[in-house]
Design an enzyme around this catalytic site. Structure first.
Site, mmCIF file in Angstrom:
data_model
loop_
_atom_site.group_PDB
_atom_site.id
_atom_site.type_symbol
_atom_site.label_atom_id
_atom_site.label_comp_id
_atom_site.label_asym_id
_atom_site.label_seq_id
_atom_site.Cartn_x
_atom_site.Cartn_y
_atom_site.Cartn_z
ATOM 1 N N ARG A 1 0.810 -1.219 0.000
ATOM 2 C CA ARG A 1 0.000 0.000 0.000
ATOM 3 C C ARG A 1 0.850 1.279 0.000
ATOM 4 O O ARG A 1 0.482 2.287 0.605
ATOM 5 C CB ARG A 1 -0.978 0.009 1.181
ATOM 6 C CG ARG A 1 -1.962 -1.163 1.177
ATOM 7 C CD ARG A 1 -2.849 -1.157 -0.058
ATOM 8 N NE ARG A 1 -3.723 -2.324 -0.103
ATOM 9 C CZ ARG A 1 -3.472 -3.434 -0.814
ATOM 10 N NH1 ARG A 1 -2.374 -3.513 -1.544
ATOM 11 N NH2 ARG A 1 -4.320 -4.443 -0.815
ATOM 12 N N SER B 1 -11.635 -1.230 1.914
ATOM 13 C CA SER B 1 -11.011 -1.752 3.130
ATOM 14 C C SER B 1 -10.516 -0.585 3.978
ATOM 15 O O SER B 1 -9.723 0.228 3.518
ATOM 16 C CB SER B 1 -9.841 -2.667 2.775
ATOM 17 O OG SER B 1 -10.288 -3.794 2.064
ATOM 18 N N GLU C 1 -5.946 2.242 6.084
ATOM 19 C CA GLU C 1 -5.711 2.203 4.650
ATOM 20 C C GLU C 1 -6.367 3.420 3.994
ATOM 21 O O GLU C 1 -5.902 3.934 2.990
ATOM 22 C CB GLU C 1 -6.254 0.907 4.055
ATOM 23 C CG GLU C 1 -5.945 0.726 2.580
ATOM 24 C CD GLU C 1 -6.165 -0.695 2.119
ATOM 25 O OE1 GLU C 1 -6.743 -0.860 1.018
ATOM 26 O OE2 GLU C 1 -5.777 -1.646 2.817
#
Length: 295
Positions: A170, A220, A290
């Site tokens: 990420r 998410s 996230e």
């Protein structure tokens, strides 16, 4: 001159005092002073340079997914790149502008009988956002197929290779260096178009069955902890279905925070803090976001 007077001549589409709730997948967020919608890399670069020259705060987004905008909104200029959506297939390569939606890029690749991006067909958001955070699903990540990325920084357009992008979980070089992403090229392999589309269909059915797509969310909400899953830890803490206001930990997938109708950013942040504290107390794992919080 006001910031509006400075920005308006640079491009066709400029919205003033615009609610960001209209432009985010969460359907949450206060007003932005100026919302700019460039259609070309040149327009995007001009906005970046003009804001820098005039000390106007600038936030660049893709399609408003994977973010939570504060109820107080965002000062300065917000750019959405989702009008920059050209896609070009040549040989085994697909080049897409930063604002092209991943679903459209995956479909274009399938149409050219190129396999590799089926996993991305259900990921909401744009190429730029996917590169920025190295988006992934079903065991694949953007880095697995990205060959080069065109970036803009300090007055120069540069092309970085996959290795130079320093992709991680990420994250990417563009995120760490705060660069503008203009486009990306993906190296794929020849396949059968009907089989690729069948794979896309199967993955999207799996996604619909396991994720709360009937509600607004930012995808998410937490990063996957090493050796575990955020959703599993949240569920083990008894927080599946837990709500504050209209913000709720999804009953379908505990890794998602959903907007049941009229959730505010304040609701979501309070929910987030409660979840992080409870999971840490129960498991010793501190969940990391996230989703990006802006404003």
């Amino acid at each position: 001159m006001t910031p509006i007077d400075i920005i308006r001549p640079l491009l066709e589409e400029v919205l003033i005092n615009e609610p960001m709730s209209r432009h985010t997948s969460f359907r949450i967020g206060g007003r932005v002073d100026i919302l700019a919608l460039p259609k070309t890399s040149t327009e995007l670069i001009n906005i970046r340079n003009t804001c820098k020259k005039n000390n106007i705060p600038l936030t660049v987004l893709g399609d408003g997914t994977n973010i939570l905008v504060a109820d107080e909104g965002i000062r300065g200029v917000v750019v959405l790149t989702n009008k920059m959506k050209a896609i070009d297939c040549k040989g085994e390569r697909v080049t897409a502008q930063a604002g092209a939606r991943l679903a459209a890029v995956a479909e274009a690749a399938a149409g050219a009988s190129l396999k590799g991006l089926a996993f991305a067909s259900g990921i909401p958001g744009t190429v730029g956002g996917a590169i920025y955070m190295n988006a992934g699903a079903y065991g694949f990540e953007i880095k697995d197929f990205c060959e080069t990325v065109t970036l803009y920084i300090d007055g120069e357009i540069i092309v970085k290779s996959n290795e130079e992008m320093q992709f991680g979980y990420r994250k990417s070089f563009a995120q760490m260096a705060q660069m503008l992403i203009l486009d990306a090229t993906f190296k794929l392999t020849q396949g059968d178009s009907s089989q690729i589309r069948e794979e896309m269909k199967d993955l999207n059915m799996k996604r619909r069955a396991s994720q709360p797509l009937e509600y607004h969310s930012a995808g998410s909400f937490f990063k996957r902890p090493e050796g575990n899953y955020a959703g599993r830890l949240i569920e083990e803490s008894g927080l599946k279905g837990f709500s504050i206001g209209d913000a709720q930990v999804s009953e379908k997938h505990a890794g998602f925070v959903i907007n049941k109708g009229n959730a505010t950013a304040k609701d979501v942040i309070a929910l987030m803090e409660h979840v992080k504290k409870k999971v840490f107390n129960d498991s010793g794992v501190m969940l990391e976001l996230e989703v990006r919080i802006l404003g």
